[in-house]
Design a protein around this motif. Structure first.
Motif, PDB file in Angstrom:
ATOM      1  N   ILE A  50       0.837  -1.196   0.000  1.00 56.37           N
ATOM      2  CA  ILE A  50       0.000   0.000   0.000  1.00 56.37           C
ATOM      3  C   ILE A  50       0.874   1.247   0.000  1.00 56.37           C
ATOM      4  CG2 ILE A  50      -1.632   1.343   1.373  1.00 56.37           C
ATOM      5  CD1 ILE A  50      -2.857  -1.306   2.280  1.00 56.37           C
ATOM      6  N   VAL A  51       1.916   1.241   0.797  1.00 58.57           N
ATOM      7  CA  VAL A  51       2.832   2.385   0.844  1.00 58.57           C
ATOM      8  C   VAL A  51       3.518   2.569  -0.504  1.00 58.57           C
ATOM      9  CG1 VAL A  51       4.932   3.281   1.907  1.00 58.57           C
ATOM     10  CG2 VAL A  51       3.186   2.249   3.329  1.00 58.57           C
ATOM     11  N   GLU A  52       3.952   1.491  -1.113  1.00 62.03           N
ATOM     12  CA  GLU A  52       4.605   1.577  -2.418  1.00 62.03           C
ATOM     13  C   GLU A  52       3.648   2.083  -3.501  1.00 62.03           C
ATOM     14  OE1 GLU A  52       7.729   1.201  -3.553  1.00 62.03           O
ATOM     15  OE2 GLU A  52       8.413   0.958  -1.495  1.00 62.03           O
ATOM     16  N   LYS A  53       2.407   1.632  -3.463  1.00 66.00           N
ATOM     17  CA  LYS A  53       1.426   2.105  -4.443  1.00 66.00           C
ATOM     18  C   LYS A  53       1.176   3.594  -4.281  1.00 66.00           C
ATOM     19  CE  LYS A  53      -1.061  -2.220  -5.111  1.00 66.00           C
ATOM     20  NZ  LYS A  53      -2.317  -2.937  -4.893  1.00 66.00           N
ATOM     21  N   ASN A  54       1.073   4.045  -3.037  1.00 60.69           N
ATOM     22  CA  ASN A  54       0.879   5.470  -2.799  1.00 60.69           C
ATOM     23  C   ASN A  54       2.087   6.285  -3.233  1.00 60.69           C
ATOM     24  OD1 ASN A  54      -1.704   5.154  -1.809  1.00 60.69           O
ATOM     25  ND2 ASN A  54      -1.016   4.959   0.312  1.00 60.69           N
TER      26      ASN A  54
END
Length: 84
Positions: A50-54
Motif C-alpha cells: 500500500i505504501v509503495e502504491k501510494n
C-alpha cells in the motif's frame, strides 16, 4: 516578470524537488526508506504494498506536473525570449 512565468517556474521547482524526494523514498529490491517506514507502521506485507502504491501515485503526479510545466514554459517562452 510575467505572473504566468513566475507561476510556471514555481511549479517547476516545487515539482522537481518533490520528484527527487519521492524517487529517493522508493525502495529498490526490498531496502529503502519506504520499507523502514512501512515496517514500523504495518506489520504485514500488505502494508508495504500500500505504501509503495501510494509512493508510485505521488511520484507520477509530480512527474506529470513537472513535464506539463516544462512544456508550457517551452511553448510560451521559446529560447531567448525571457530576457526581453
Amino acid at each position: 516578470m510575467n505572473p504566468l512565468l513566475i507561476l510556471m517556474l514555481i511549479l517547476l521547482v516545487i515539482s522537481g524537488i518533490g520528484l527527487i524526494i519521492f524517487i529517493l523514498l522508493h525502495s529498490g529490491k526490498g531496502t529503502g526508506i519506504s520499507d523502514m517506514i512501512a515496517s514500523s507502521v504495518y506489520s504485514t506485507q500488505t502494508g508495504t504494498s500500500i505504501v509503495e502504491k501510494n509512493l508510485d501515485r505521488i511520484t507520477i503526479i509530480f512527474a506529470i506536473i513537472f513535464i506539463v510545466s516544462l512544456l508550457v514554459l517551452m511553448v510560451i517562452y521559446p529560447q531567448g525570449s525571457i530576457s526581453r
